[in-house]
Motif scaffolding. Structure first.
Motif, PDB file in Angstrom:
ATOM      1  N   TYR A  41       6.768  14.856  11.025  1.00 15.57           N
ATOM      2  CA  TYR A  41       6.616  14.856  12.475  1.00 15.57           C
ATOM      3  C   TYR A  41       5.182  14.652  12.947  1.00 15.57           C
ATOM      4  O   TYR A  41       4.929  14.617  14.138  1.00 15.57           O
ATOM      5  CB  TYR A  41       7.185  16.148  13.076  1.00 15.57           C
ATOM      6  CG  TYR A  41       8.686  16.176  13.029  1.00 15.57           C
ATOM      7  CD1 TYR A  41       9.429  15.273  13.780  1.00 15.57           C
ATOM      8  CD2 TYR A  41       9.356  17.072  12.229  1.00 15.57           C
ATOM      9  CE1 TYR A  41      10.806  15.277  13.736  1.00 15.57           C
ATOM     10  CE2 TYR A  41      10.733  17.087  12.174  1.00 15.57           C
ATOM     11  CZ  TYR A  41      11.457  16.198  12.928  1.00 15.57           C
ATOM     12  OH  TYR A  41      12.819  16.199  12.878  1.00 15.57           O
ATOM     13  N   ASP A  42       4.246  14.490  12.018  1.00 17.97           N
ATOM     14  CA  ASP A  42       2.858  14.229  12.395  1.00 17.97           C
ATOM     15  C   ASP A  42       2.693  12.725  12.606  1.00 17.97           C
ATOM     16  O   ASP A  42       2.763  11.946  11.662  1.00 17.97           O
ATOM     17  CB  ASP A  42       1.909  14.722  11.305  1.00 17.97           C
ATOM     18  CG  ASP A  42       0.460  14.515  11.668  1.00 17.97           C
ATOM     19  OD1 ASP A  42       0.150  14.464  12.873  1.00 17.97           O
ATOM     20  OD2 ASP A  42      -0.361  14.407  10.738  1.00 17.97           O
ATOM     21  N   SER A  43       2.470  12.334  13.838  1.00 20.76           N
ATOM     22  CA  SER A  43       2.387  10.902  14.144  1.00 20.76           C
ATOM     23  C   SER A  43       1.026  10.302  13.779  1.00 20.76           C
ATOM     24  O   SER A  43       0.903   9.096  13.645  1.00 20.76           O
ATOM     25  CB  SER A  43       2.662  10.676  15.631  1.00 20.76           C
ATOM     26  OG  SER A  43       1.702  11.367  16.412  1.00 20.76           O
ATOM     27  N   SER A  44       0.018  11.138  13.593  1.00 19.47           N
ATOM     28  CA  SER A  44      -1.306  10.602  13.293  1.00 19.47           C
ATOM     29  C   SER A  44      -1.466  10.225  11.826  1.00 19.47           C
ATOM     30  O   SER A  44      -2.364   9.480  11.476  1.00 19.47           O
ATOM     31  CB  SER A  44      -2.388  11.612  13.685  1.00 19.47           C
ATOM     32  OG  SER A  44      -2.333  12.744  12.840  1.00 19.47           O
ATOM     33  N   GLY A  45      -0.618  10.758  10.952  1.00 20.32           N
ATOM     34  CA  GLY A  45      -0.727  10.458   9.533  1.00 20.32           C
ATOM     35  C   GLY A  45      -1.853  11.197   8.840  1.00 20.32           C
ATOM     36  O   GLY A  45      -2.220  10.868   7.724  1.00 20.32           O
TER      37      GLY A  45
END
Length: 106
Positions: A41-45
């Motif tokens: 769920y972390d969109s920044s990677g």
């Protein structure tokens, strides 16, 4: 067969059946699931959540980090590290519960 008549698999099942070892395995499983969920769920990677279960299963998981760079290899390193550490924890727990055995006489 080993010297005492038990196979390696039977001994491993014996030490992994200890309550303390099972609690450790459960904690490692929860940490791994948490790290996967947070990373997905972390969109920044840039999630560093995978470090927590890796450190919880050190030193074996750190040695296995030399496996090819893939998410499945990270989970494999964590799983193998957790099983090895749980076996050591189970062995220590049973030995401490057993108490001092017949030692050398002074």
């Amino acid at each position: 067969m080993t010297g005492s008549g038990r196979s390696l698999l039977h001994r491993l099942r014996h030490v992994l059946g200890d309550v303390v070892a099972l609690v450790y395995l459960a904690i490692c499983a929860v940490l791994t699931v948490w790290a996967v969920v947070v990373s997905v769920y972390d969109s920044s990677g840039e999630s560093m959540a995978g470090v927590i279960p890796l450190l919880a299963t050190a030193p074996v998981s750190l040695v296995l980090l030399v496996l090819p760079d893939h998410a499945a290899m990270l989970v494999l390193a964590i799983a193998l590290g957790a099983v090895v550490n749980a076996a050591v924890i189970g062995w220590c727990s049973r030995a401490l519960r057993r108490g001092p055995g017949p030692g050398p006489k002074p």
